[in-house]
Design a protein around this motif. Structure first.
Motif, PDB file in Angstrom:
ATOM      1  N   ILE A  31      36.224  45.861  68.138  1.00 17.66           N
ATOM      2  CA  ILE A  31      35.269  46.186  69.196  1.00 17.66           C
ATOM      3  C   ILE A  31      33.850  46.139  68.639  1.00 17.66           C
ATOM      4  N   ALA A  32      32.953  45.440  69.317  1.00 16.52           N
ATOM      5  CA  ALA A  32      31.544  45.376  68.916  1.00 16.52           C
ATOM      6  C   ALA A  32      30.898  46.753  69.137  1.00 16.52           C
ATOM      7  N   PRO A  33      29.853  47.114  68.383  1.00 18.76           N
ATOM      8  CA  PRO A  33      29.154  46.267  67.417  1.00 18.76           C
ATOM      9  C   PRO A  33      29.719  46.327  66.002  1.00 18.76           C
ATOM     10  N   PHE A  34      30.676  47.233  65.757  1.00 20.00           N
ATOM     11  CA  PHE A  34      31.175  47.390  64.389  1.00 20.00           C
ATOM     12  C   PHE A  34      32.225  46.353  64.019  1.00 20.00           C
ATOM     13  N   GLY A  35      33.059  45.976  64.958  1.00 19.65           N
ATOM     14  CA  GLY A  35      34.149  45.054  64.660  1.00 19.65           C
ATOM     15  C   GLY A  35      34.055  43.751  65.420  1.00 19.65           C
ATOM     16  N   LYS A  36      34.917  42.809  65.038  1.00 25.08           N
ATOM     17  CA  LYS A  36      35.014  41.516  65.707  1.00 25.08           C
ATOM     18  C   LYS A  36      36.477  41.267  66.044  1.00 25.08           C
ATOM     19  N   ARG A  37      36.718  40.811  67.276  1.00 28.42           N
ATOM     20  CA  ARG A  37      38.085  40.603  67.712  1.00 28.42           C
ATOM     21  C   ARG A  37      38.810  39.592  66.837  1.00 28.42           C
ATOM     22  N   ALA A  38      38.067  38.620  66.314  1.00 33.35           N
ATOM     23  CA  ALA A  38      38.697  37.577  65.493  1.00 33.35           C
ATOM     24  C   ALA A  38      38.899  38.028  64.057  1.00 33.35           C
ATOM     25  N   ALA A  39      38.361  39.186  63.689  1.00 32.44           N
ATOM     26  CA  ALA A  39      38.467  39.651  62.296  1.00 32.44           C
ATOM     27  C   ALA A  39      38.758  41.146  62.276  1.00 32.44           C
ATOM     28  N   ARG A  40      39.862  41.554  62.885  1.00 31.51           N
ATOM     29  CA  ARG A  40      40.247  42.958  62.880  1.00 31.51           C
ATOM     30  C   ARG A  40      40.673  43.389  61.483  1.00 31.51           C
ATOM     31  N   MET A  41      40.346  44.616  61.137  1.00 33.84           N
ATOM     32  CA  MET A  41      40.690  45.129  59.816  1.00 33.84           C
ATOM     33  C   MET A  41      41.968  45.947  59.898  1.00 33.84           C
ATOM     34  N   MET A  42      42.901  45.655  59.006  1.00 30.35           N
ATOM     35  CA  MET A  42      44.249  46.225  59.098  1.00 30.35           C
ATOM     36  C   MET A  42      44.556  47.280  58.043  1.00 30.35           C
ATOM     37  N   ARG A  43      43.761  47.361  56.988  1.00 29.83           N
ATOM     38  CA  ARG A  43      44.024  48.342  55.926  1.00 29.83           C
ATOM     39  C   ARG A  43      42.729  49.098  55.618  1.00 29.83           C
ATOM     40  N   ILE A  44      42.741  50.403  55.905  1.00 22.15           N
ATOM     41  CA  ILE A  44      41.541  51.236  55.789  1.00 22.15           C
ATOM     42  C   ILE A  44      41.867  52.502  54.999  1.00 22.15           C
ATOM     43  N   ARG A 133      38.793  45.316  48.191  1.00 21.90           N
ATOM     44  CA  ARG A 133      38.837  43.918  47.759  1.00 21.90           C
ATOM     45  C   ARG A 133      39.596  43.005  48.722  1.00 21.90           C
ATOM     46  N   LEU A 134      39.860  43.454  49.931  1.00 21.89           N
ATOM     47  CA  LEU A 134      40.569  42.626  50.901  1.00 21.89           C
ATOM     48  C   LEU A 134      39.610  42.140  51.989  1.00 21.89           C
ATOM     49  N   GLY A 135      39.965  41.020  52.609  1.00 24.37           N
ATOM     50  CA  GLY A 135      39.179  40.501  53.721  1.00 24.37           C
ATOM     51  C   GLY A 135      37.948  39.736  53.273  1.00 24.37           C
ATOM     52  N   GLU A 136      37.268  39.166  54.257  1.00 25.32           N
ATOM     53  CA  GLU A 136      36.074  38.365  53.973  1.00 25.32           C
ATOM     54  C   GLU A 136      34.861  39.245  53.690  1.00 25.32           C
ATOM     55  N   ARG A 137      34.833  40.442  54.280  1.00 22.87           N
ATOM     56  CA  ARG A 137      33.651  41.301  54.135  1.00 22.87           C
ATOM     57  C   ARG A 137      34.058  42.773  54.106  1.00 22.87           C
ATOM     58  N   PRO A 138      34.480  43.300  52.960  1.00 21.92           N
ATOM     59  CA  PRO A 138      34.845  44.725  52.869  1.00 21.92           C
ATOM     60  C   PRO A 138      33.648  45.617  53.219  1.00 21.92           C
TER      61      PRO A 138
END
Length: 424
Positions: A31-44, A133-138
């Motif tokens: 969800i914008a503005p913090f997230g992007k639907r195409a790049a959801r984060m799965m491990r937090i 260290r995961l994803g395109e932009r931690p």
């Protein structure tokens, strides 16, 4: 890749927890503005002072993640200490009390709450960085009420962190009626009010005996040290809630300038543990004597040190005045004192020393410096004679436990940051 950092410093009730919860949920759902639907984060990672704080504040609190108005809320898996969203995303809980628990797991994002009151703040935060260290932009978010701790000061100065400040009054519409008026009446314009309501990071106390500027000016090289003392201020017990055992080495150079050489303060330590550490430091620096305050324990303090190494001269001192009265002359003597290196924990304690705060961490150094300043005689126990300046008194006892001290010294060399959970 260095994780994008966001530091939110705010007053009590300013909305920090709600912001953190919305941020985490937005990353998971895209969800914008913090997230992007195409790049959801799965491990937090969710990191709080304790696991109880993570569960009761960050997750189940009134402003927590599980209380957000969403159709599909995450569920808590107590056995695995994690939140699980319907889309498969997970947020794992961690405590600042156990930095090593962050070894192994890896994440795309992390929310750190109330980092200013973490138990092992720097160690825990550093361990977290290795796991992002995961994803395109931690990414990572740190929300906290301000306190000038080493970690918070470091993050404020870090160009990789964006700093946002929030005042309690800005969220007054969501607080109980009359709350702000009561707080302004009690704490408006005070140091506590500026910190807890305005979210202001206040570096030094106006009534403190030491200032950070004075301390930092004293850090640097020093001349040859002719006399070295290891000062020990043992606590009454070894419970987790007990004071730390102050162990500080202080030297005196040819010009009469005092030098703080080392700080090996240890918390929640049994008598044998702090005795091993003190004697190990004595031999490491080839000191002249160990000065032990015997207000807590009496002659047993010297007896414990002698069981480790009977050849070490121990000088018993008994404090007859309050901490503040003992610290005042040391603050004046500090203008002629040098610190060999920087010690954030000790220096943070020093700039907090005022009439209403304790000084447990450097009380041992205060005792030694005050006696050097006044040239008062001490009583030496253990060798039967005064400590010689050339160190000629040092002799090995056949029945000494010095090998155990060597093990302690070797362990300190490998893990020099192992200190108290609470040194203030």
């Amino acid at each position: 890749m260095v994780a994008d950092g966001w530091l939110v410093i705010g007053g009590r009730g300013s909305g920090k927890t709600r912001l953190g919860a919305e941020w985490v949920d937005a990353l998971v759902r895209g969800i914008a503005p913090f997230g992007k639907r195409a790049a959801r984060m799965m491990r937090i990672a969710l990191v709080g002072e304790t696991l109880g704080d993570v569960r009761e504040v960050m997750i189940d609190g009134p402003s927590g993640i599980a209380r957000l108005p969403r159709a599909e809320r995450p569920r808590w898996e107590a056995t695995r200490r994690r939140l699980l969203w319907p889309n498969g995303a997970t947020a794992q809980a961690f405590s600042s009390e156990d930095p090593d628990s962050l070894r192994g797991p890896q994440f795309e994002a992390a929310w750190c709450d109330e980092a200013a009151k973490w138990k092992h703040a720097v160690e825990c935060f550093d361990m977290l960085q290795f796991g992002l260290r995961l994803g395109e932009r931690p990414r990572q978010l740190v929300t906290t009420t301000p306190r000038p701790t080493p970690l918070i000061r470091r993050l404020v100065a870090d160009p990789a962190f964006t700093v946002t400040r929030m005042k309690t009054v800005e969220n007054a519409a969501n607080l109980a009626p009359g709350f702000m008026a009561a707080m302004e009446r009690q704490h408006g314009g005070t140091r506590l009010g500026r910190q807890e309501l305005d979210g202001e990071l206040i570096e030094d106390r106006v009534d403190a005996l030491w200032s950070r500027q004075t301390i930092e000016a004293a850090i640097g090289p020093h001349g040859a040290v002719e006399r070295i003392i290891v000062a020990v201020d043992p606590p009454a017990s070894s419970r987790r809630s007990s004071d730390a055992c102050g162990i500080v080495a202080v030297g005196l150079d040819a010009s009469g300038r005092a030098v703080v050489l080392a700080d090996r303060t240890i918390g929640a330590a049994r008598p044998r543990d702090w005795a091993l550490r003190a004697v190990a430091l004595f031999h490491e620096l080839q000191a002249d004597a160990i000065v032990a305050e015997v207000n807590q324990g009496g002659e047993m303090v010297s007896a414990v040190l002698r069981t480790v190494d009977a050849s070490v001269p121990v000088r018993e001192v008994r404090a007859s005045r309050g901490k503040w009265l003992r610290a005042e002359p040391v603050a004046a003597l500090f203008l002629n004192t040098q610190h060999k290196d920087k010690n954030d924990d000790r220096h943070q304690t020093m700039v907090s020393v005022a009439h209403d705060l304790g000084i447990d961490r450097h009380r041992s150094a205060c005792g030694r410096l005050s006696r050097w300043g006044s040239r008062r005689p001490d009583r030496t126990i253990g060798t039967g004679r005064s400590a010689a300046a050339d160190g000629s008194h040092r002799r090995r006892s056949r029945h000494s436990l010095w090998p155990a001290c060597r093990k302690e010294q070797d362990r300190l060399a490998l893990d020099p940051q192992r200190t108290s959970r609470s040194r203030t």
